[in-house]
Design a protein around this motif. Structure first.
Motif, PDB file in Angstrom:
ATOM      1  N   ASP A  47       0.865  -1.190   0.000  1.00  0.00           N
ATOM      2  CA  ASP A  47       0.000   0.000   0.000  1.00  0.00           C
ATOM      3  C   ASP A  47       0.899   1.237   0.000  1.00  0.00           C
ATOM      4  N   CYS A  48       0.628   2.147  -0.916  1.00  0.00           N
ATOM      5  CA  CYS A  48       1.453   3.355  -1.005  1.00  0.00           C
ATOM      6  C   CYS A  48       1.180   4.259   0.199  1.00  0.00           C
ATOM      7  N   ASP A  49       2.206   4.992   0.603  1.00  0.00           N
ATOM      8  CA  ASP A  49       2.098   5.881   1.761  1.00  0.00           C
ATOM      9  C   ASP A  49       1.552   7.237   1.310  1.00  0.00           C
ATOM     10  N   ALA A  50       0.477   7.674   1.971  1.00  0.00           N
ATOM     11  CA  ALA A  50      -0.139   8.986   1.689  1.00  0.00           C
ATOM     12  C   ALA A  50      -0.107   9.275   0.188  1.00  0.00           C
ATOM     13  N   PHE A  51      -0.736   8.375  -0.566  1.00  0.00           N
ATOM     14  CA  PHE A  51      -0.487   8.284  -2.011  1.00  0.00           C
ATOM     15  C   PHE A  51      -0.566   9.614  -2.768  1.00  0.00           C
ATOM     16  N   TYR A  52      -1.733  10.268  -2.760  1.00  0.00           N
ATOM     17  CA  TYR A  52      -1.855  11.497  -3.555  1.00  0.00           C
ATOM     18  C   TYR A  52      -0.847  12.555  -3.069  1.00  0.00           C
ATOM     19  N   ALA A  53      -0.708  12.641  -1.744  1.00  0.00           N
ATOM     20  CA  ALA A  53       0.177  13.668  -1.172  1.00  0.00           C
ATOM     21  C   ALA A  53       1.641  13.385  -1.526  1.00  0.00           C
ATOM     22  N   SER A  79      -9.084  14.188   0.856  1.00  0.00           N
ATOM     23  CA  SER A  79      -8.823  12.909   0.190  1.00  0.00           C
ATOM     24  C   SER A  79      -7.712  12.200   0.931  1.00  0.00           C
ATOM     25  N   THR A  80      -6.618  12.901   1.119  1.00  0.00           N
ATOM     26  CA  THR A  80      -5.546  12.378   1.973  1.00  0.00           C
ATOM     27  C   THR A  80      -4.710  13.533   2.494  1.00  0.00           C
ATOM     28  N   ALA A  81      -3.906  13.223   3.509  1.00  0.00           N
ATOM     29  CA  ALA A  81      -3.006  14.224   4.074  1.00  0.00           C
ATOM     30  C   ALA A  81      -1.638  13.584   4.197  1.00  0.00           C
ATOM     31  N   CYS A  82      -0.588  14.396   4.063  1.00  0.00           N
ATOM     32  CA  CYS A  82       0.757  13.851   4.236  1.00  0.00           C
ATOM     33  C   CYS A  82       0.962  13.522   5.713  1.00  0.00           C
ATOM     34  N   TYR A  83       2.036  12.818   6.002  1.00  0.00           N
ATOM     35  CA  TYR A  83       2.234  12.365   7.379  1.00  0.00           C
ATOM     36  C   TYR A  83       2.493  13.516   8.345  1.00  0.00           C
ATOM     37  N   ILE A  84       2.979  14.644   7.854  1.00  0.00           N
ATOM     38  CA  ILE A  84       3.178  15.811   8.739  1.00  0.00           C
ATOM     39  C   ILE A  84       1.797  16.339   9.165  1.00  0.00           C
ATOM     40  N   LYS A  91      -7.203  13.701   8.775  1.00  0.00           N
ATOM     41  CA  LYS A  91      -7.445  12.328   8.281  1.00  0.00           C
ATOM     42  C   LYS A  91      -8.222  12.359   6.979  1.00  0.00           C
ATOM     43  N   SER A  92      -8.131  11.288   6.204  1.00  0.00           N
ATOM     44  CA  SER A  92      -8.960  11.123   5.009  1.00  0.00           C
ATOM     45  C   SER A  92     -10.428  11.206   5.389  1.00  0.00           C
ATOM     46  N   ALA A  93     -11.228  11.781   4.487  1.00  0.00           N
ATOM     47  CA  ALA A  93     -12.694  11.893   4.628  1.00  0.00           C
ATOM     48  C   ALA A  93     -13.141  12.925   5.668  1.00  0.00           C
ATOM     49  N   MET A  94     -12.191  13.596   6.294  1.00  0.00           N
ATOM     50  CA  MET A  94     -12.544  14.645   7.269  1.00  0.00           C
ATOM     51  C   MET A  94     -13.009  15.878   6.493  1.00  0.00           C
ATOM     52  N   SER A 138      -7.180  -1.235  -4.924  1.00  0.00           N
ATOM     53  CA  SER A 138      -7.645   0.135  -5.114  1.00  0.00           C
ATOM     54  C   SER A 138      -6.518   0.848  -5.843  1.00  0.00           C
ATOM     55  N   ILE A 139      -6.649   2.150  -5.975  1.00  0.00           N
ATOM     56  CA  ILE A 139      -5.668   2.875  -6.771  1.00  0.00           C
ATOM     57  C   ILE A 139      -4.243   2.682  -6.249  1.00  0.00           C
ATOM     58  N   ASP A 140      -4.072   2.490  -4.949  1.00  0.00           N
ATOM     59  CA  ASP A 140      -2.696   2.474  -4.427  1.00  0.00           C
ATOM     60  C   ASP A 140      -2.330   1.203  -3.677  1.00  0.00           C
ATOM     61  N   GLU A 141      -3.097   0.139  -3.849  1.00  0.00           N
ATOM     62  CA  GLU A 141      -2.747  -1.073  -3.098  1.00  0.00           C
ATOM     63  C   GLU A 141      -3.032  -2.332  -3.901  1.00  0.00           C
ATOM     64  N   ALA A 194       3.482  -0.503  10.118  1.00  0.00           N
ATOM     65  CA  ALA A 194       4.693   0.322  10.280  1.00  0.00           C
ATOM     66  C   ALA A 194       4.785   1.383   9.190  1.00  0.00           C
ATOM     67  N   LYS A 195       3.663   1.991   8.853  1.00  0.00           N
ATOM     68  CA  LYS A 195       3.676   3.032   7.818  1.00  0.00           C
ATOM     69  C   LYS A 195       4.372   4.283   8.328  1.00  0.00           C
ATOM     70  N   PRO A 196       4.989   5.109   7.530  1.00  0.00           N
ATOM     71  CA  PRO A 196       5.339   4.866   6.125  1.00  0.00           C
ATOM     72  C   PRO A 196       6.658   4.083   5.975  1.00  0.00           C
ATOM     73  N   THR A 432     -14.390  14.938  -6.000  1.00  0.00           N
ATOM     74  CA  THR A 432     -14.879  13.662  -6.504  1.00  0.00           C
ATOM     75  C   THR A 432     -13.884  12.575  -6.166  1.00  0.00           C
ATOM     76  N   ASN A 433     -14.389  11.525  -5.593  1.00  0.00           N
ATOM     77  CA  ASN A 433     -13.546  10.371  -5.315  1.00  0.00           C
ATOM     78  C   ASN A 433     -13.968   9.230  -6.215  1.00  0.00           C
ATOM     79  N   ILE A 434     -13.000   8.621  -6.830  1.00  0.00           N
ATOM     80  CA  ILE A 434     -13.311   7.441  -7.628  1.00  0.00           C
ATOM     81  C   ILE A 434     -12.662   6.254  -6.944  1.00  0.00           C
TER      82      ILE A 434
HETATM   83  P1  TTP Z   1      -5.227   5.097   1.354  1.00  0.00           P
HETATM   84  O1  TTP Z   1      -4.242   4.034   0.992  1.00  0.00           O
HETATM   85  O2  TTP Z   1      -6.331   4.725   2.298  1.00  0.00           O
HETATM   86  O3  TTP Z   1      -4.477   6.319   2.044  1.00  0.00           O
HETATM   87  P2  TTP Z   1      -3.081   6.962   1.699  1.00  0.00           P
HETATM   88  O4  TTP Z   1      -2.330   6.189   0.668  1.00  0.00           O
HETATM   89  O5  TTP Z   1      -3.277   8.404   1.401  1.00  0.00           O
HETATM   90  O6  TTP Z   1      -2.338   6.872   3.095  1.00  0.00           O
HETATM   91  P3  TTP Z   1      -1.750   5.583   3.840  1.00  0.00           P
HETATM   92  O7  TTP Z   1      -0.289   5.849   3.998  1.00  0.00           O
HETATM   93  O8  TTP Z   1      -2.467   5.538   5.157  1.00  0.00           O
HETATM   94  O9  TTP Z   1      -2.032   4.398   2.990  1.00  0.00           O
HETATM   95  O10 TTP Z   1      -5.892   5.696   0.065  1.00  0.00           O
HETATM   96  C1  TTP Z   1      -5.168   5.879  -1.143  1.00  0.00           C
HETATM   97  C2  TTP Z   1      -5.608   7.158  -1.816  1.00  0.00           C
HETATM   98  O11 TTP Z   1      -7.016   7.139  -2.045  1.00  0.00           O
HETATM   99  C3  TTP Z   1      -5.343   8.407  -0.970  1.00  0.00           C
HETATM  100  O12 TTP Z   1      -4.033   8.920  -1.173  1.00  0.00           O
HETATM  101  C4  TTP Z   1      -6.424   9.334  -1.430  1.00  0.00           C
HETATM  102  C5  TTP Z   1      -7.560   8.436  -1.867  1.00  0.00           C
HETATM  103  N1  TTP Z   1      -8.607   8.442  -0.829  1.00  0.00           N
HETATM  104  C6  TTP Z   1      -9.674   9.323  -0.973  1.00  0.00           C
HETATM  105  O13 TTP Z   1      -9.753  10.069  -1.958  1.00  0.00           O
HETATM  106  N2  TTP Z   1     -10.626   9.357   0.006  1.00  0.00           N
HETATM  107  C7  TTP Z   1     -10.586   8.570   1.124  1.00  0.00           C
HETATM  108  O14 TTP Z   1     -11.469   8.644   1.997  1.00  0.00           O
HETATM  109  C8  TTP Z   1      -9.484   7.655   1.246  1.00  0.00           C
HETATM  110  C9  TTP Z   1      -9.380   6.760   2.462  1.00  0.00           C
HETATM  111  C10 TTP Z   1      -8.519   7.632   0.255  1.00  0.00           C
END
Ligand code: TTP
Ligand code: MG
Length: 439
Positions: A47-53, A79-84, A91-94, A138-141, A194-196, A432-434
């Motif tokens: 799973d990618c860490d804070a993927f979009y960020a 959508s997501t926040a960086c670890y800082i 948090k996501s979805a906040m 999903s997009i990042d895992e 143990a992310k990231p 928009t979230n896909i």
């Molecule tokens: P995640 O893998 O859940 O989160 P992440 O990669 O940002 O962080 P983590 O290090 O905890 O894995 O989701 C992957 C991407 O999907 C995320 O970067 C943004 C998007 N996303 C949304 O748009 N809305 C959401 O509610 C979630 C959970 C993710």
């Protein structure tokens, strides 16, 4: 074939290490993978860490040390926040206003989906070069099964995975976390430990003890409602389930009870299956201001249906169920399903089913979120037979195919249908979230 490299090694330079070592003797890195079962396990979740960020930080080095939020406008969500930013509680979805209250100095960027999908594809390519058994979630895992790759790479799967993580980092500028175990359920849990930049292993020997202390909500399929039900019955920790009989759990909770019994013991025989892509594909939007009218919701639904269909058409699948999702102004969730007579790949059919469902829900209630998805997949070949009852359907299907061809040539934004190309479409003020959902 004999494995040439020992199972304890440095995750930065791959030099073998001795058990218990704190640092790599070659490069001094403290990132050693040292687990007695690491070389014997082959099911991984990446799973990618804070993927979009992470992608935005890669492209904007000036943002490296700043809190970064990727998300929508004033009433949008994170959508997501960086670890800082996460250290400050974002948090996501906040809702965005809440995130900015917690972290007023955050830099906020709108999601650039096209860019993220491109990076996701590149990651898939690297995964595919590692093992043919890649199941994207999903997009990042994705899940990866490394059981057949030892002979090919002449090293344990754990080292092949560490090399993959390193490649993703150096070639794509993105970090990932890896979970390695003996099944999918545990691998997915492990990747989160143990992310990231983590690499966590859950071995067979420690499975029961590891799970015992964890909350039941960690079990796949236990949502909020089930968690509350179990809590009312006094069940909170997985360890409590481990002491119960399978028949007792089944008597109380039916099929879910059987799953609780199995997963609480770390039993999961689902295989990593590259063919079973997503179980649902959906797109949703949070509005800038709540919307109650069917007339205003309809073009947004059309837009989302087209996004879902575009996604569907990138797979070789067709869907037989359409799912409408609404969130009311007071955050109540409504989901409504409609089974189609035939599987479809067409935006027009997804939209039509979604519209029929939406019509029943627009009773004056104000909504803050609208989503549409499809599920219940089968092979594309049987999709969209000619509809003799609705002669217009064939015409619309042909028109949609023609639009798809044009979009393929000129890009997604080249063509918009009359229903989506509307003045009041609140495009800049919604997020928009896909999603591709699996569970
Ligand atoms: P995640 O893998 O859940 O989160 P992440 O990669 O940002 O962080 P983590 O290090 O905890 O894995 O989701 C992957 C991407 O999907 C995320 O970067 C943004 C998007 N996303 C949304 O748009 N809305 C959401 O509610 C979630 C959970 C993710
Ligand atoms: Mg992630």
């Amino acid at each position: 074939m004999a494995i040439l490299v020992p199972s304890i090694f440095c995750r930065d330079c791959f030099t073998p290490a001795t058990p218990g070592a704190k640092r790599c003797r070659a490069c001094g890195s403290p990132r050693l993978l040292d687990h007695p079962e690491a070389a014997a396990l082959s099911i991984a979740h990446i799973d990618c860490d804070a993927f979009y960020a992470s992608i935005e930080k890669r492209d904007r080095p000036d943002l490296a040390d700043k809190p970064l939020i990727i998300g929508g406008g004033r009433r949008g969500v994170v959508s997501t926040a960086c670890y800082i930013a996460r250290i400050r509680g974002v948090k996501s979805a906040m809702p965005m206003f809440k995130a900015l209250k917690l972290c007023p100095d955050a830099v906020v960027l709108r999601p650039d989906m096209a860019k993220y999908v491109g990076v996701a594809r590149s990651i898939r390519v690297l995964m595919g070069e590692t093992t043919p058994l890649v199941e994207p979630l999903s997009i990042d895992e994705a899940f990866l099964d490394l059981s057949g790759t030892e002979a090919l790479h002449r090293e344990p799967g754990s080292m092949t995975l560490a090399r993959l993580a390193k490649r993703i980092e150096t070639e794509l500028g993105i970090t990932v976390s890896i979970g390695l175990s003996h099944n999918k359920f545990l691998a997915k849990i492990a990747s989160d430990l143990a992310k990231p930049r983590g690499f966590s292993v859950i071995g067979r020997a420690e499975t029961t003890a590891f799970l015992a202390e964890r909350p039941i909500s960690l079990i796949w399929g236990v949502g909020q409602a089930m968690e509350q039900k179990l809590a009312r019955d006094g069940l909170h920790r997985i360890g409590q389930l481990q002491t119960m009989e399978e028949t007792d759990l089944m008597k109380r909770y039916g099929e879910t009870g059987r799953r609780l019994w199995r997963l609480s013991r770390g039993i999961d025989d689902r295989s990593v299956s590259p063919r079973s892509e997503a179980k649902s594909i959906s797109a949703e939007t949070t509005f800038n201001a709540d919307i109650a009218s069917l007339e205003e919701l309809t073009p947004i639904l059309r837009d989302l249906s087209e996004k879902v269909a575009a996604r569907l058409k990138k797979t070789d699948l067709a869907a037989s169920t359409v799912v409408l999702k609404l969130k009311t102004a007071d955050f109540r969730l409504r989901t409504r399903n409609r089974k189609l007579t035939d599987p479809t790949r067409l935006a027009d059919r997804i939209f039509a089913a979604g519209r029929a469902l939406l019509k029943k829900e627009t009773d004056g209630t104000r909504f803050r979120l609208l989503g549409i998805g499809c599920a219940d997949f089968s092979a594309a070949a049987g999709a969209d037979p000619v509809d003799l009852v609705d002669p217009g359907a064939l015409k619309r299907a042909k028109a949609e195919a023609a639009l798809d061809r044009l979009r393929g040539k000129f890009g997604d934004k080249a063509i918009e249908t009359g229903l989506t190309f509307r003045q009041f479409r609140p495009q800049p003020s919604r997020s928009t979230n896909i999603k591709n959902d699996v569970e």
